[in-house]
Design a protein around this motif. Structure first.
Motif, PDB file in Angstrom:
ATOM      1  N   ILE A  87      46.853  36.450  47.360  1.00 36.52           N
ATOM      2  CA  ILE A  87      47.426  37.414  46.408  1.00 36.52           C
ATOM      3  C   ILE A  87      48.725  36.823  45.855  1.00 36.52           C
ATOM      4  CG2 ILE A  87      48.341  39.767  46.147  1.00 36.52           C
ATOM      5  CD1 ILE A  87      46.645  40.518  48.667  1.00 36.52           C
ATOM      6  N   ALA A  88      48.861  36.849  44.524  1.00 38.04           N
ATOM      7  CA  ALA A  88      50.057  36.343  43.819  1.00 38.04           C
ATOM      8  C   ALA A  88      50.264  34.834  43.984  1.00 38.04           C
ATOM      9  CB  ALA A  88      51.313  37.106  44.251  1.00 38.04           C
ATOM     10  N   VAL A 111      41.092  43.853  37.961  1.00 35.83           N
ATOM     11  CA  VAL A 111      42.012  44.712  38.743  1.00 35.83           C
ATOM     12  C   VAL A 111      42.225  46.055  38.031  1.00 35.83           C
ATOM     13  CG1 VAL A 111      44.293  44.848  39.837  1.00 35.83           C
ATOM     14  CG2 VAL A 111      43.168  42.645  39.619  1.00 35.83           C
ATOM     15  N   TRP A 114      39.838  48.448  39.243  1.00 37.36           N
ATOM     16  CA  TRP A 114      40.091  48.897  40.624  1.00 37.36           C
ATOM     17  C   TRP A 114      41.265  49.872  40.676  1.00 37.36           C
ATOM     18  CZ3 TRP A 114      40.437  43.157  42.667  1.00 37.36           C
ATOM     19  CH2 TRP A 114      39.227  42.503  42.359  1.00 37.36           C
ATOM     20  N   LEU A 123      42.357  51.015  44.493  1.00 38.47           N
ATOM     21  CA  LEU A 123      43.229  49.970  45.062  1.00 38.47           C
ATOM     22  C   LEU A 123      44.403  50.616  45.806  1.00 38.47           C
ATOM     23  CD1 LEU A 123      43.745  46.860  45.224  1.00 38.47           C
ATOM     24  CD2 LEU A 123      45.249  47.139  43.242  1.00 38.47           C
ATOM     25  N   MET A 126      43.248  52.314  48.977  1.00 42.70           N
ATOM     26  CA  MET A 126      42.968  51.374  50.060  1.00 42.70           C
ATOM     27  C   MET A 126      44.252  50.942  50.761  1.00 42.70           C
ATOM     28  SD  MET A 126      42.861  47.997  51.155  1.00 42.70           S
ATOM     29  CE  MET A 126      43.244  47.051  49.708  1.00 42.70           C
ATOM     30  N   TYR A 127      45.302  50.670  49.985  1.00 44.07           N
ATOM     31  CA  TYR A 127      46.562  50.263  50.627  1.00 44.07           C
ATOM     32  C   TYR A 127      47.195  51.421  51.408  1.00 44.07           C
ATOM     33  CZ  TYR A 127      46.649  45.593  48.574  1.00 44.07           C
ATOM     34  OH  TYR A 127      46.362  44.283  48.266  1.00 44.07           O
ATOM     35  N   GLN A 138      36.043  48.171  48.380  1.00 46.88           N
ATOM     36  CA  GLN A 138      35.287  46.919  48.452  1.00 46.88           C
ATOM     37  C   GLN A 138      33.871  47.055  47.896  1.00 46.88           C
ATOM     38  OE1 GLN A 138      36.748  44.188  48.804  1.00 46.88           O
ATOM     39  NE2 GLN A 138      38.701  44.946  49.575  1.00 46.88           N
ATOM     40  N   GLU A 161      38.331  34.347  37.845  1.00 47.75           N
ATOM     41  CA  GLU A 161      39.314  34.578  38.908  1.00 47.75           C
ATOM     42  C   GLU A 161      38.616  35.192  40.117  1.00 47.75           C
ATOM     43  OE1 GLU A 161      42.519  37.051  37.617  1.00 47.75           O
ATOM     44  OE2 GLU A 161      43.710  36.705  39.407  1.00 47.75           O
ATOM     45  N   ARG A 162      38.712  34.508  41.227  1.00 50.11           N
ATOM     46  CA  ARG A 162      38.031  34.867  42.476  1.00 50.11           C
ATOM     47  C   ARG A 162      36.505  35.002  42.263  1.00 50.11           C
ATOM     48  NH1 ARG A 162      42.374  38.373  44.700  1.00 50.11           N
ATOM     49  NH2 ARG A 162      43.675  37.019  45.951  1.00 50.11           N
ATOM     50  N   ALA A 167      35.530  38.067  47.892  1.00 42.95           N
ATOM     51  CA  ALA A 167      35.630  39.506  48.143  1.00 42.95           C
ATOM     52  C   ALA A 167      35.097  39.814  49.546  1.00 42.95           C
ATOM     53  CB  ALA A 167      34.850  40.277  47.085  1.00 42.95           C
ATOM     54  N   PHE A 171      38.440  39.409  51.926  1.00 45.75           N
ATOM     55  CA  PHE A 171      39.051  40.749  51.945  1.00 45.75           C
ATOM     56  C   PHE A 171      38.299  41.733  52.839  1.00 45.75           C
ATOM     57  CE2 PHE A 171      41.036  38.720  48.389  1.00 45.75           C
ATOM     58  CZ  PHE A 171      42.349  39.140  48.509  1.00 45.75           C
ATOM     59  N   ILE A 232      52.660  45.886  50.951  1.00 43.11           N
ATOM     60  CA  ILE A 232      52.074  44.701  51.609  1.00 43.11           C
ATOM     61  C   ILE A 232      53.151  43.923  52.376  1.00 43.11           C
ATOM     62  CG2 ILE A 232      50.946  42.460  51.213  1.00 43.11           C
ATOM     63  CD1 ILE A 232      49.490  43.618  48.859  1.00 43.11           C
TER      64      ILE A 232
HETATM   65  N1  LIG Z   1      38.179  41.904  47.330  1.00 39.79           N
HETATM   66  C1  LIG Z   1      39.467  42.175  47.024  1.00 39.79           C
HETATM   67  C2  LIG Z   1      40.122  41.506  46.022  1.00 39.79           C
HETATM   68  C3  LIG Z   1      41.415  41.830  45.730  1.00 39.79           C
HETATM   69  N2  LIG Z   1      42.040  42.794  46.424  1.00 39.79           N
HETATM   70  C4  LIG Z   1      43.407  43.190  46.065  1.00 39.79           C
HETATM   71  C5  LIG Z   1      44.470  42.188  46.407  1.00 39.79           C
HETATM   72  C6  LIG Z   1      45.507  42.430  45.367  1.00 39.79           C
HETATM   73  O1  LIG Z   1      46.331  43.538  45.732  1.00 39.79           O
HETATM   74  C7  LIG Z   1      44.707  42.830  44.138  1.00 39.79           C
HETATM   75  C8  LIG Z   1      44.434  41.725  43.160  1.00 39.79           C
HETATM   76  O2  LIG Z   1      44.619  40.486  43.722  1.00 39.79           O
HETATM   77  P1  LIG Z   1      45.420  39.258  43.002  1.00 39.79           P
HETATM   78  O3  LIG Z   1      44.595  38.879  41.821  1.00 39.79           O
HETATM   79  O4  LIG Z   1      46.744  39.743  42.603  1.00 39.79           O
HETATM   80  O5  LIG Z   1      45.462  38.198  44.032  1.00 39.79           O
HETATM   81  O6  LIG Z   1      43.471  43.321  44.663  1.00 39.79           O
HETATM   82  C9  LIG Z   1      41.375  43.446  47.444  1.00 39.79           C
HETATM   83  O7  LIG Z   1      41.963  44.320  48.106  1.00 39.79           O
HETATM   84  N3  LIG Z   1      40.101  43.137  47.709  1.00 39.79           N
END
Ligand SMILES: Nc1ccn([C@H]2C[C@H](O)[C@@H](COP(=O)(O)O)O2)c(=O)n1
Ligand SMILES: Nc1ncnc2c1ncn2[C@@H]1O[C@H](COP(=O)(O)OP(=O)(O)O)[C@@H](O)[C@H]1O
Length: 288
Positions: A87-88, A111, A114, A123, A126-127, A138, A161-162, A167, A171, A232
């Motif tokens: 991430i970042a 994103v 999400w 998103l 989930m956090y 997911q 990206e990814r 995933a 994650f 985070i």
């Molecule tokens: N399968 C995933 C993919 C991404 N995330 C979360 C992690 C970050 O908060 C956000 C986007 O990621 P970044 O592009 O900034 O690395 O989404 C996740 O929870 N699950």
């Protein structure tokens, strides 16, 4: 075909279709599965798969077929490259760089979807409560990533990206291993993922891994200031980092679906752009 026309055909094929030839040579047994205009090559491809043969001669037969049916060239022209990293780590910045400086097609991680699904923010949920909402997020991530993988691309090279792979392998795995995803949720997601792998071709030709330290990502994450991510801790990034390292560097955890090009990514933006230039050729050719 007379001899001169065969020679001419091969010359033209190699000149006009160099990327197609290269991709077909490398990927022939697994890439020939589109229906419709690729009907003939599909038959040949499935025959080849049955033979379990990877011999150069069989692959050349396939390349010949591409030339005989030139309108099928698009089936073989496309290279899919995934940018992976913590991430970042700088994936979006990398995508923007290539998007601006060449006619590569770039696909950013969805994103925004999400963060806003019919007014809900999976998103953020989930956090806030991973055990309750991890499966929800997911499942949606898996769907939206699959959608991006199978979208028809018009340009020969796509930078995405990814991937659906990270995933699941990073994650979902992290939620499960850290005890934040119940076993039953993990089993459901795994069943879905395995079904997709068995039934849908998700081609990736190259993985570009932006390798950073968790500390660097932590600093960039704070600087980016995405609202959902303020909770985070550094430890979360350390766990994601370790999963990435085990998958793409040590290759001890899960199957790696493509060759991996590792780019050290702790450097400042200018140095990163220089590195992207150094690697541009490899990335465009889909080789590490
Ligand atoms: N399968 C995933 C993919 C991404 N995330 C979360 C992690 C970050 O908060 C956000 C986007 O990621 P970044 O592009 O900034 O690395 O989404 C996740 O929870 N699950
Ligand atoms: N090489 C770099 N050096 C310093 N800051 C960077 C660098 N690359 C990206 N950033 C900044 O770090 C944050 C995260 O970058 P971003 O490209 O969005 O990462 P990702 O897409 O991997 O989550 C952004 O604020 C971005 O401007």
């Amino acid at each position: 075909m007379s001899l001169p026309s065969i020679v001419g055909f091969w010359t033209n094929l190699l000149q006009i279709s160099a990327p197609a030839v290269r991709v077909a040579l490398r990927r022939a047994p697994v890439r020939v599965e589109s229906a419709g205009p690729c009907g003939q090559t599909r038959l040949l491809g499935s025959w080849m798969q049955k033979q379990q043969s990877t011999s150069r001669q069989f692959r050349l037969i396939l390349v010949y077929t591409v030339g005989v049916f030139p309108n099928q060239e698009a089936c073989f022209m496309h290279l899919g490259i995934c940018i992976e990293g913590n991430i970042a780590s700088g994936k979006t910045t990398c995508l923007e760089y290539f998007g601006k400086t060449s006619n590569i097609e770039v696909i950013a991680e969805p994103v925004h979807k999400w963060r806003n699904l019919k007014g809900h923010n999976p998103l953020a949920l989930m956090y806030q409560d991973p055990a309750r909402w991890g499966l929800t997020l997911q499942t949606y991530v898996q769907l939206t990533m699959l959608d991006q993988h199978v979208t028809t691309m018009t340009s020969p090279v796509t930078l995405m990206e990814r991937s659906i792979y990270s995933a699941k392998y990073i994650f979902v795995e992290n939620l499960y291993r850290s005890g934040k995803m119940p076993e039953v949720d993990y089993a459901v997601l795994s069943e879905w993922f395995d079904w997709i792998m068995r039934n849908i071709h998700v081609p990736v030709d190259l993985i570009v891994y932006l390798q950073t330290s968790p500390q660097t990502c932590y600093e960039r994450l704070i600087e980016r200031c995405r609202e959902e991510e303020q909770v985070i801790p550094l430890e979360y990034l350390e766990m994601i980092h370790q999963l990435y390292e085990d998958w793409l560097i040590h290759q001890t955890s899960f199957k790696v679906p493509a060759p991996v090009l590792v780019i050290p990514a702790d450097h400042d933006v200018q140095k990163m752009f220089c590195q992207y230039e150094e690697h541009r050729g490899k990335i465009l050719m889909g080789s590490k």
